[in-house]
Design a protein around this motif. Structure first.
Motif, PDB file in Angstrom:
ATOM      1  N   VAL A  19      31.502  32.301  36.553  1.00 31.05           N
ATOM      2  CA  VAL A  19      32.595  32.410  35.877  1.00 31.05           C
ATOM      3  C   VAL A  19      33.601  33.246  36.528  1.00 31.05           C
ATOM      4  CG1 VAL A  19      33.277  33.537  33.649  1.00 31.05           C
ATOM      5  CG2 VAL A  19      31.132  32.456  33.875  1.00 31.05           C
ATOM      6  N   VAL A  20      33.415  34.200  37.007  1.00 29.26           N
ATOM      7  CA  VAL A  20      34.213  35.167  37.796  1.00 29.26           C
ATOM      8  C   VAL A  20      33.997  35.367  39.329  1.00 29.26           C
ATOM      9  CG1 VAL A  20      34.567  36.480  35.473  1.00 29.26           C
ATOM     10  CG2 VAL A  20      33.026  37.225  37.339  1.00 29.26           C
ATOM     11  N   GLY A  21      33.570  34.385  39.833  1.00 32.06           N
ATOM     12  CA  GLY A  21      33.105  34.680  41.448  1.00 32.06           C
ATOM     13  C   GLY A  21      34.398  34.325  42.226  1.00 32.06           C
ATOM     14  N   GLU A  22      35.072  33.257  41.813  1.00 32.54           N
ATOM     15  CA  GLU A  22      36.342  32.610  42.586  1.00 32.54           C
ATOM     16  C   GLU A  22      37.082  33.726  42.968  1.00 32.54           C
ATOM     17  OE1 GLU A  22      36.647  29.658  43.520  1.00 32.54           O
ATOM     18  OE2 GLU A  22      35.043  28.707  42.714  1.00 32.54           O
ATOM     19  N   ARG A  23      38.034  33.666  44.155  1.00 36.04           N
ATOM     20  CA  ARG A  23      38.857  34.672  44.753  1.00 36.04           C
ATOM     21  C   ARG A  23      39.856  34.833  43.662  1.00 36.04           C
ATOM     22  NH1 ARG A  23      40.305  36.738  49.414  1.00 36.04           N
ATOM     23  NH2 ARG A  23      42.549  37.032  50.110  1.00 36.04           N
ATOM     24  N   TRP A  24      40.265  36.117  43.640  1.00 39.86           N
ATOM     25  CA  TRP A  24      41.209  36.778  42.693  1.00 39.86           C
ATOM     26  C   TRP A  24      40.739  36.558  41.085  1.00 39.86           C
ATOM     27  CZ3 TRP A  24      45.001  38.833  45.251  1.00 39.86           C
ATOM     28  CH2 TRP A  24      45.551  38.202  46.493  1.00 39.86           C
ATOM     29  N   ALA A  25      39.635  36.089  40.776  1.00 38.19           N
ATOM     30  CA  ALA A  25      39.435  35.991  39.383  1.00 38.19           C
ATOM     31  C   ALA A  25      39.103  37.531  38.931  1.00 38.19           C
ATOM     32  CB  ALA A  25      38.026  35.257  39.281  1.00 38.19           C
ATOM     33  N   LEU A  26      38.185  38.260  39.522  1.00 36.85           N
ATOM     34  CA  LEU A  26      38.115  39.811  39.011  1.00 36.85           C
ATOM     35  C   LEU A  26      39.274  40.572  39.006  1.00 36.85           C
ATOM     36  CD1 LEU A  26      34.559  40.448  40.276  1.00 36.85           C
ATOM     37  CD2 LEU A  26      35.083  40.061  38.029  1.00 36.85           C
ATOM     38  N   LEU A  27      40.149  40.116  40.086  1.00 29.53           N
ATOM     39  CA  LEU A  27      41.248  40.976  40.107  1.00 29.53           C
ATOM     40  C   LEU A  27      42.387  40.546  38.982  1.00 29.53           C
ATOM     41  CD1 LEU A  27      42.302  41.296  43.845  1.00 29.53           C
ATOM     42  CD2 LEU A  27      40.890  42.746  42.585  1.00 29.53           C
ATOM     43  N   VAL A  28      42.383  39.502  38.615  1.00 31.30           N
ATOM     44  CA  VAL A  28      42.814  39.075  37.231  1.00 31.30           C
ATOM     45  C   VAL A  28      42.537  39.975  36.128  1.00 31.30           C
ATOM     46  CG1 VAL A  28      43.484  37.238  35.630  1.00 31.30           C
ATOM     47  CG2 VAL A  28      43.848  36.829  38.161  1.00 31.30           C
ATOM     48  N   VAL A  29      40.967  39.911  35.822  1.00 29.13           N
ATOM     49  CA  VAL A  29      40.384  40.587  34.867  1.00 29.13           C
ATOM     50  C   VAL A  29      40.799  42.077  34.964  1.00 29.13           C
ATOM     51  CG1 VAL A  29      38.153  41.260  33.736  1.00 29.13           C
ATOM     52  CG2 VAL A  29      38.574  39.024  34.684  1.00 29.13           C
ATOM     53  N   ARG A  30      40.902  42.561  36.166  1.00 30.01           N
ATOM     54  CA  ARG A  30      41.050  43.951  36.413  1.00 30.01           C
ATOM     55  C   ARG A  30      42.599  44.331  35.712  1.00 30.01           C
ATOM     56  NH1 ARG A  30      43.030  45.507  42.254  1.00 30.01           N
ATOM     57  NH2 ARG A  30      44.743  44.227  41.395  1.00 30.01           N
ATOM     58  N   ASP A  31      43.529  43.637  36.188  1.00 34.23           N
ATOM     59  CA  ASP A  31      44.653  43.705  35.709  1.00 34.23           C
ATOM     60  C   ASP A  31      44.921  43.576  34.249  1.00 34.23           C
ATOM     61  OD1 ASP A  31      45.199  44.575  38.302  1.00 34.23           O
ATOM     62  OD2 ASP A  31      46.869  43.102  38.718  1.00 34.23           O
ATOM     63  N   LEU A  32      44.031  43.050  33.529  1.00 32.99           N
ATOM     64  CA  LEU A  32      44.337  42.796  32.153  1.00 32.99           C
ATOM     65  C   LEU A  32      43.426  43.787  31.371  1.00 32.99           C
ATOM     66  CD1 LEU A  32      43.878  38.924  31.633  1.00 32.99           C
ATOM     67  CD2 LEU A  32      46.206  40.428  31.503  1.00 32.99           C
ATOM     68  N   LEU A  33      42.596  44.387  31.997  1.00 34.70           N
ATOM     69  CA  LEU A  33      41.781  45.698  31.419  1.00 34.70           C
ATOM     70  C   LEU A  33      42.711  46.547  30.418  1.00 34.70           C
ATOM     71  CD1 LEU A  33      39.223  46.728  34.021  1.00 34.70           C
ATOM     72  CD2 LEU A  33      38.760  45.379  31.914  1.00 34.70           C
TER      73      LEU A  33
END
Length: 224
Positions: A19-33
């Motif tokens: 679900v979130v392992g692609e490059r940039w995916a977790l950083l997108v989530v971080r910036d929406l926290l």
């Protein structure tokens, strides 16, 4: 799911990475926290990502149910991206991952973004200090406003305002980085007029301690 590759492994870790392992995916989530953001806001906060890649990650995260798009409609016609309830459940995972990653001996040259600076407060918050730091604080950073609320044994930070905060801090991101990085002192920034604090003296002190706690080096044991 937009051609996303899968590990094909039923383990929860592998399924999460699907679900979130692609490059940039977790950083997108971080910036929406800390709250919803527009596409251009996300793009500006992720140096190095291209508009096409960001669009693809947002589409994938939306398809997986991690992110949702909210259209404000006329007259603004603004599209906001925000985390779903399932997406918000990633917060403790990301905060813990950030604590782990901050111990890495490799440190890139890039500067911390405003969301990363404020998330550091959440990641390192000491619940034992909640009673001493209790209050509602606003941060005016360039064109953005953030709200920090300390109550019970935690701190909550999000984009937004409060009708009657205990104290407010107004500055620009470069000054905030310099203060947090101990390149200049809070007193020097106040004296130069690049940073302003309002509220009663005790509230201003609590806000200062809350802000600087993650970036204050721990005392070293005395040599014998």
């Amino acid at each position: 799911m937009s051609g996303v590759r899968s590990y094909g492994d039923p383990c929860g870790v592998a399924r999460g990475l699907d679900v979130v392992g692609e490059r940039w995916a977790l950083l997108v989530v971080r910036d929406l926290l800390l709250g919803p953001r527009r596409f251009n806001d996300l793009l500006g906060g992720l140096p190095g990502v291209s508009p096409n890649v960001l669009s693809q990650r947002l589409r994938q995260l939306t398809e997986h149910g991690v992110v949702q798009r909210r259209d404000l409609g006329p007259p603004t016609r603004v599209h906001l991206y925000e985390l779903t309830e399932w997406g918000r459940a990633l917060e403790p995972v990301l905060l813990q991952f950030g604590r782990w990653g901050s111990q890495s001996p490799q440190r890139p040259e890039g500067a911390l973004g405003i969301d990363s600076l404020l998330l550091s407060i959440k990641a390192t918050f000491d619940p034992a200090r909640a009673a001493d730091l209790r209050g509602v604080y606003e941060f005016y950073i360039d064109a953005d406003t953030y709200l920090a609320e300390v109550a019970d044994d935690s701190v909550q930070i999000r984009r937004g305002t409060a009708p009657d905060p205990d104290a407010t801090l107004t500055t620009d991101l470069d000054t905030l980085r310099a203060v947090c990085g101990h390149q200049i002192t809070m007193a020097a920034a106040l004296g130069a007029g690049t940073l302003r604090l309002s509220g009663d003296e005790h509230a201003r002190q609590r806000l200062t301690e809350l802000l600087l706690a993650p970036f204050t080096p721990a005392p070293q044991p005395a040599k014998t």
